[in-house]
Design an enzyme around this catalytic site. Structure first.
Site, PDB file in Angstrom:
ATOM      1  N   GLU A   7       2.878  17.194  46.738  1.00 53.08           N
ATOM      2  CA  GLU A   7       2.583  15.779  46.989  1.00 53.08           C
ATOM      3  C   GLU A   7       1.095  15.608  47.233  1.00 53.08           C
ATOM      4  O   GLU A   7       0.638  14.533  47.606  1.00 53.08           O
ATOM      5  CB  GLU A   7       3.409  15.239  48.151  1.00 53.08           C
ATOM      6  CG  GLU A   7       3.224  15.973  49.457  1.00 53.08           C
ATOM      7  CD  GLU A   7       4.118  15.444  50.560  1.00 53.08           C
ATOM      8  OE1 GLU A   7       3.907  14.289  50.956  1.00 53.08           O
ATOM      9  OE2 GLU A   7       5.007  16.179  51.014  1.00 53.08           O
ATOM     10  N   CYS A  29       8.168  16.001  50.669  1.00 49.42           N
ATOM     11  CA  CYS A  29       8.460  17.418  50.981  1.00 49.42           C
ATOM     12  C   CYS A  29       9.758  17.901  50.335  1.00 49.42           C
ATOM     13  O   CYS A  29      10.176  19.045  50.562  1.00 49.42           O
ATOM     14  CB  CYS A  29       8.533  17.615  52.484  1.00 49.42           C
ATOM     15  SG  CYS A  29       7.061  17.039  53.323  1.00 49.42           S
ATOM     16  N   HIS A  87      13.768  21.769  56.870  1.00 48.84           N
ATOM     17  CA  HIS A  87      12.368  21.435  56.603  1.00 48.84           C
ATOM     18  C   HIS A  87      11.660  21.461  57.965  1.00 48.84           C
ATOM     19  O   HIS A  87      12.168  20.898  58.939  1.00 48.84           O
ATOM     20  CB  HIS A  87      12.274  20.044  55.965  1.00 48.84           C
ATOM     21  CG  HIS A  87      10.879  19.516  55.931  1.00 48.84           C
ATOM     22  ND1 HIS A  87       9.844  20.236  55.393  1.00 48.84           N
ATOM     23  CD2 HIS A  87      10.337  18.349  56.400  1.00 48.84           C
ATOM     24  CE1 HIS A  87       8.716  19.544  55.523  1.00 48.84           C
ATOM     25  NE2 HIS A  87       8.993  18.394  56.127  1.00 48.84           N
TER      26      HIS A  87
HETATM   27  N1  CAA Z   1       4.058  19.747  77.687  1.00 47.49           N
HETATM   28  C1  CAA Z   1       5.162  19.879  76.923  1.00 47.49           C
HETATM   29  N2  CAA Z   1       5.597  18.915  76.044  1.00 47.49           N
HETATM   30  C2  CAA Z   1       4.870  17.782  75.969  1.00 47.49           C
HETATM   31  C3  CAA Z   1       3.693  17.576  76.739  1.00 47.49           C
HETATM   32  C4  CAA Z   1       3.300  18.627  77.633  1.00 47.49           C
HETATM   33  N3  CAA Z   1       2.203  18.522  78.398  1.00 47.49           N
HETATM   34  N4  CAA Z   1       3.191  16.368  76.426  1.00 47.49           N
HETATM   35  C5  CAA Z   1       4.016  15.814  75.493  1.00 47.49           C
HETATM   36  N5  CAA Z   1       5.022  16.673  75.227  1.00 47.49           N
HETATM   37  C6  CAA Z   1       6.123  16.501  74.249  1.00 47.49           C
HETATM   38  C7  CAA Z   1       6.723  15.101  74.262  1.00 47.49           C
HETATM   39  O1  CAA Z   1       7.659  14.950  75.312  1.00 47.49           O
HETATM   40  C8  CAA Z   1       7.364  15.075  72.876  1.00 47.49           C
HETATM   41  O2  CAA Z   1       8.570  15.790  72.913  1.00 47.49           O
HETATM   42  P1  CAA Z   1       9.893  15.189  72.171  1.00 47.49           P
HETATM   43  O3  CAA Z   1       9.494  14.975  70.719  1.00 47.49           O
HETATM   44  O4  CAA Z   1      10.907  16.245  72.340  1.00 47.49           O
HETATM   45  O5  CAA Z   1      10.191  13.894  72.829  1.00 47.49           O
HETATM   46  C9  CAA Z   1       6.397  15.904  72.027  1.00 47.49           C
HETATM   47  O6  CAA Z   1       5.585  16.631  72.963  1.00 47.49           O
HETATM   48  C10 CAA Z   1       5.484  15.064  71.166  1.00 47.49           C
HETATM   49  O7  CAA Z   1       4.893  14.110  71.992  1.00 47.49           O
HETATM   50  P2  CAA Z   1       4.714  12.603  71.522  1.00 47.49           P
HETATM   51  O8  CAA Z   1       6.010  12.091  70.984  1.00 47.49           O
HETATM   52  O9  CAA Z   1       4.034  11.857  72.604  1.00 47.49           O
HETATM   53  O10 CAA Z   1       3.698  12.890  70.328  1.00 47.49           O
HETATM   54  P3  CAA Z   1       2.912  11.947  69.410  1.00 47.49           P
HETATM   55  O11 CAA Z   1       3.085  10.510  69.744  1.00 47.49           O
HETATM   56  O12 CAA Z   1       1.535  12.502  69.415  1.00 47.49           O
HETATM   57  O13 CAA Z   1       3.608  12.152  67.958  1.00 47.49           O
HETATM   58  C11 CAA Z   1       4.414  13.226  65.996  1.00 47.49           C
HETATM   59  C12 CAA Z   1       4.161  13.378  67.488  1.00 47.49           C
HETATM   60  C13 CAA Z   1       5.294  11.981  65.771  1.00 47.49           C
HETATM   61  C14 CAA Z   1       5.142  14.456  65.498  1.00 47.49           C
HETATM   62  C15 CAA Z   1       3.047  13.049  65.256  1.00 47.49           C
HETATM   63  O14 CAA Z   1       2.310  14.232  65.399  1.00 47.49           O
HETATM   64  C16 CAA Z   1       3.184  12.702  63.796  1.00 47.49           C
HETATM   65  O15 CAA Z   1       3.220  11.549  63.427  1.00 47.49           O
HETATM   66  N6  CAA Z   1       3.247  13.751  62.869  1.00 47.49           N
HETATM   67  C17 CAA Z   1       3.369  13.540  61.429  1.00 47.49           C
HETATM   68  C18 CAA Z   1       4.756  13.080  61.032  1.00 47.49           C
HETATM   69  C19 CAA Z   1       5.809  14.155  61.026  1.00 47.49           C
HETATM   70  O16 CAA Z   1       5.537  15.341  60.960  1.00 47.49           O
HETATM   71  N7  CAA Z   1       7.070  13.727  61.051  1.00 47.49           N
HETATM   72  C20 CAA Z   1       8.183  14.643  60.980  1.00 47.49           C
HETATM   73  C21 CAA Z   1       9.379  14.020  60.300  1.00 47.49           C
HETATM   74  S1  CAA Z   1       8.927  13.448  58.650  1.00 47.49           S
HETATM   75  C22 CAA Z   1       8.859  14.872  57.722  1.00 47.49           C
HETATM   76  O17 CAA Z   1       9.391  15.862  58.104  1.00 47.49           O
HETATM   77  C23 CAA Z   1       8.114  14.856  56.434  1.00 47.49           C
HETATM   78  C24 CAA Z   1       6.804  15.524  56.634  1.00 47.49           C
HETATM   79  O18 CAA Z   1       6.663  16.728  56.458  1.00 47.49           O
HETATM   80  C25 CAA Z   1       5.665  14.711  57.071  1.00 47.49           C
END
Ligand code: CAA
Length: 395
Positions: A79, A111, A233
């Site tokens: 992609e 993906c 994945h």
């Molecule tokens: N210690 C331990 N854990 C902590 C922490 C700390 N100090 N602080 C935060 N966390 C945890 C949170 O509780 C959360 O856990 P859960 O998901 O179990 O609730 C985790 O860390 C992530 O925290 P946030 O939700 O606050 O993180 P974020 O807002 O920064 O977003 C994300 C995380 C959504 C993955 C972001 O990085 C993102 O958008 N990534 C790209 C999209 C992606 O990968 N999506 C996956 C599904 S789509 C797909 O699979 C296709 C693809 O390849 C893209």
């Protein structure tokens, strides 16, 4: 006739970012990245390693001269391709020295497209049992500096040779796929970076997992305990844990413990490579096979492929007798052990500086940090991309 994965390998560039250092630079608690996201390192591709070069490097580790004569289809799943028209597979066909009477094309559906490649290969081999098909999955996951997706980037490629009577994993013909037109993650043609609705993408992934698994279960009268383990994945390693959690209600204690234990082996490589988009499920497969103990021939492995946008598929593979003899654990561990850590400013420099083409359509790439046997992207000559072995390039 059994059809499936006869050989498999992966490649990731020789440079990476340490997630603790990235967390410190972003003023985030490192445990958010290490535990919350579940990533220790993230592979970063400098300009010499585009998706074509990475795929060539993954493939050259597995192909014998005989394979190159027998491959009659090259399917390049990506992609983050480098041309809107010409398939990356045409460069790869040439770089790898595959006999000329072959079909070479590029596949896209986020993906998911490597899984589409595998399904196309299965159909082709069923009609032509003497054929071999090379399926390549290669991507650079890039959300940009200081974005929400930043800790879930990565770079790498997986190469798989599909054949009749495969040595590693025979794939079953029955699977369940699912399509829903949604905008959870996408990259318009005008953008170098992906757009993502992070939380929604997690939700969409899990909804698609349940849709495909429920459909498979109903059609095949299956239960999760039928499988030795599951693979997913893996955009970041916590996502697979969320997937296991979503299925928890259907798992007895023993099956849950078994799946969770195998999951640790299935993410050894993903944890230090990062997201490689369409290759991620297959990087996890290679990690499981090379790092798990006591995984025996005959084991059935359930696999969930997900591509945002969204298409998913649940399908099943069966490990073949003596499959361990066909793995490349040492090669892969050596590749991962010999990478160089980038400082955060070096990483930001790489991410923020795309290849610049001059008015005549030329560009020269500064090739660094390469092994002489690697294929690299060396530049653009009048808008034509050029690749070579690093040993032929002056450094
Ligand atoms: N210690 C331990 N854990 C902590 C922490 C700390 N100090 N602080 C935060 N966390 C945890 C949170 O509780 C959360 O856990 P859960 O998901 O179990 O609730 C985790 O860390 C992530 O925290 P946030 O939700 O606050 O993180 P974020 O807002 O920064 O977003 C994300 C995380 C959504 C993955 C972001 O990085 C993102 O958008 N990534 C790209 C999209 C992606 O990968 N999506 C996956 C599904 S789509 C797909 O699979 C296709 C693809 O390849 C893209």
């Amino acid at each position: 006739m059994k059809i499936g994965i006869d050989k498999a390998s992966f490649f990731t560039p020789p440079t990476y970012v340490d997630m603790v250092e990235l967390a410190e630079a972003r003023d985030v608690d490192p445990n958010k990245y290490l535990i919350g996201i579940g990533q220790e390192k993230m592979g970063i591709a400098d300009k010499a390693y585009d998706v074509v070069a990475m795929a060539a490097n993954a493939a050259q580790q597995i192909l014998s001269d005989e394979d190159k004569e027998e491959i009659d289809m090259v399917l390049f799943a990506t992609e983050t391709g480098v041309d809107f028209s010409k398939a990356g597979a045409t460069w790869l066909h040439d770089l790898l020295g595959i006999q000329p009477y072959a079909r070479s094309i590029e596949l896209k559906q986020a993906c998911y497209s490597a899984t589409a490649g595998i399904q196309l290969a299965m159909g082709h081999i069923a009609l032509h049992p003497e054929s071999k098909v090379l399926v390549l999955a290669s991507d650079i996951a890039k959300y940009g500096v200081n974005t929400g997706g930043e800790p879930t980037q990565g770079a790498g490629a997986v190469a798989m040779l599909l054949s009749a009577n495969p040595n590693i994993l025979a794939l079953e013909t029955e699977s369940a796929s699912y399509t829903a037109d949604i905008d959870d993650f996408w990259r318009p043609t005008y953008s170098d970076y992906a757009y993502v609705d992070g939380k929604y993408s997690n939700e969409a992934y899990l909804n698609t997992l349940m849709a495909t698994w429920n459909h498979y279960k109903e059609k095949q009268k299956a239960e999760l305990s039928d499988f030795e383990t599951l693979l997913f994945h893996v955009p970041y390693t916590k996502m697979g844990r969320k997937a296991l959690q979503a299925l928890e209600d259907e798992l007895d204690e023993e099956t849950s413990a078994r799946f969770n234990e195998y999951y640790e082996a299935a993410i050894v490589y993903n944890n230090i490579v990062g997201n490689i988009y369409t290759g991620s499920l297959y990087l996890s497969l290679i990690s499981l096979l090379e790092q798990a103990e006591n995984l025996k021939a005959g084991a059935r492995i359930g696999m969930f492929s997900y591509g945002s946008g969204a298409v998913g598929e649940f399908f099943v593979g069966e490990l073949q007798e003596d499959y361990q003899d066909y793995l490349m654990r040492e090669t892969h561990e050596e590749l991962l052990d010999h990478r160089t850590k980038l400082s955060i400013s070096e990483y930001e420099e790489i991410l923020s500086n795309p290849v610049e083409i001059d008015e005549e359509g030329n560009a020269t790439i500064d090739v660094q940090e390469v092994s002489p046997q690697n294929f690299v992207f060396v530049g653009v000559d009048q808008h034509r991309r050029q690749y070579d072995k690093a040993s032929n390039v002056k450094q």
